[in-house]
Design an enzyme around this catalytic site. Structure first.
Site, PDB file in Angstrom:
ATOM      1  N   CYS A 104      66.893  30.245  52.897  1.00 36.99           N
ATOM      2  CA  CYS A 104      66.858  30.069  54.355  1.00 36.99           C
ATOM      3  C   CYS A 104      68.275  29.951  54.905  1.00 36.99           C
ATOM      4  O   CYS A 104      68.583  30.440  55.988  1.00 36.99           O
ATOM      5  CB  CYS A 104      66.106  28.795  54.741  1.00 36.99           C
ATOM      6  N   SER A 105      69.132  29.268  54.147  1.00 33.88           N
ATOM      7  CA  SER A 105      70.470  28.969  54.647  1.00 33.88           C
ATOM      8  C   SER A 105      71.400  30.164  54.656  1.00 33.88           C
ATOM      9  O   SER A 105      72.522  30.068  55.160  1.00 33.88           O
ATOM     10  CB  SER A 105      71.087  27.819  53.818  1.00 33.88           C
TER      11      SER A 105
END
Lengths: 189, 202
Positions: B93-94
């Protein structure tokens, strides 16, 4: 008081030994591992790297025709790489200028965990002029002991035609000029 | 004794402080040590409630930018891509959303907007996305009622996080394509590009 100064001097001497020891370790040549890359379809890139063949073929990284080779480890998904891209492009330009009258310097990029499409998008977005390759399964990233992106592996070509690693860093460099100078100095140029 | 204390202090500054400085990456931001390692998760842990051809469930969600965003406000003018991610401060996600920061032109070419959605609350999303730089697209919080929008699409996992999913909704509000990825992997950019190219022109 004298005792304190004496102890401090001894400690300072010990601290000085640490980098000396590191330098001694660096003296043992660390060779660039053997790996292959697909021959670029662009004739311009083939000429830049000094490799030939169909784009279905592969070439060995040690076959790149360069005195100094810089490998950038990047990712299309890395915001730090985005921020560093203009400086990396500037470094490429400086390397090209240096190559005109000095050592032949070449740069390639390996897109860690990126598909070919993602690498192409990165190249197009930042107008990257040097060849980029996809490293989807991160085999090359691990082989080159990547520790974050962007990362850089600088090499010089030895007399046996093999590249020796002279610089390994993760994170952005301070200035293109400074990093170019570091590369040249470590390469003994 | 005092001499020894001074020496220990000297030793600390000469040896430990430089070491501490050297282990902090120069490229501070989404520092690797700030990312919570989830380990390998069950690839998909929900059952879709929508299908291609359905009208997308409407919603209004608060955004990190301050203004609430309503899906149906884009009807008639823009194609919409919803990018659900499981949780802030986690791997994949990051980097997924920072990567989408390079897609503004691609979306513009297909008259499409991108909406990033997570079940995290606004303060968490604010802190997380601030580390990503200036994102060109809105980030929405599906925190309360918890995961209600993800639930309406059938992509809320049993642990309260969302699937890693992309929902392609055309300008008439109809779902054109759904990608629910393995939560442990990032969907390749070519899949997004291919679906954007299939969007009708408003």
């Amino acid at each position: 008081m004298i005792k304190t100064r004496l102890i401090t001097m001894v400690l300072a001497w010990v601290v000085c030994l640490v980098p000396c020891s590191a330098t001694a370790q660096q003296a043992a040549a660390k060779m660039l591992p053997d790996f292959t890359l697909p021959v670029p379809s662009s004739s311009e890139y083939q000429a830049y790297l000094g490799v030939t063949g169909a784009d279905t073929e592969e070439f060995n990284v040690h076959d790149i025709d360069a005195d100094i080779l810089l490998i950038e480890l990047f990712s299309m998904y890395c915001p730090y790489c985005h921020a560093a891209a203009p400086a990396v492009n500037e470094l490429y330009t400086l390397m090209q200028q240096t190559s005109q009258s000095g050592p032949r310097m070449r740069m390639i990029g390996l897109g860690a965990n990126n598909t070919r499409f993602e690498v192409d998008h990165y190249q197009h977005t930042f107008t990257v002029a040097f060849p980029l390759f996809a490293d989807k399964d991160m085999t090359l990233y691990r082989l080159l002991e990547g520790a974050g992106t962007p990362g850089f592996v600088g090499c010089r070509k030895n007399e046996d035609g093999k590249f020796e690693i002279i610089v390994q860093r993760s994170g952005e460099f301070d200035t293109p000029e400074g990093f170019l100078q570091e590369l040249l100095e470590r390469a003994g140029r | 004794m005092r001499d020894i204390m001074i020496s220990i202090r000297t030793l600390f500054f000469l040896l430990v402080v430089p070491l501490l400085v050297s282990v902090v990456p120069s490229h501070a931001g989404l520092r690797p040590e700030s990312i919570y390692q989830t380990g390998t998760l069950k690839p998909v842990d929900s059952i879709l409630k929508v299908a291609v051809g359905d009208e997308a469930p409407d919603f209004t969600l608060p955004s990190v930018g301050g203004d609430p965003i309503t899906l149906s406000d884009y009807r008639g003018t823009k194609n919409v891509v919803l990018s659900f991610v499981p949780a802030a401060w986690t791997p994949v996600c990051s980097d997924q959303w920072p990567g989408y920061n390079l897609l503004e032109q691609m979306f513009a070419e297909h008259q499409a907007v991108l909406l990033g959605i997570s079940v995290d609350n606004i303060p968490t999303l604010y802190a997380w996305t601030a580390e990503m730089g200036d994102l060109w697209y809105p980030i929405l919080s599906d925190f309360w009622p918890h995961g209600a929008v993800a639930q309406s699409f059938g992509i809320l996992r049993s642990d309260g996080t969302a699937e890693r999913a992309l929902i392609f909704i055309d300008y008439t509000g109809v779902i054109q394509h759904i990608i629910v990825s393995d939560i442990n992997e990032r969907p390749p950019l070519e899949d997004i590009a291919a679906q954007l190219a299939r969007f009708p022109k408003p």
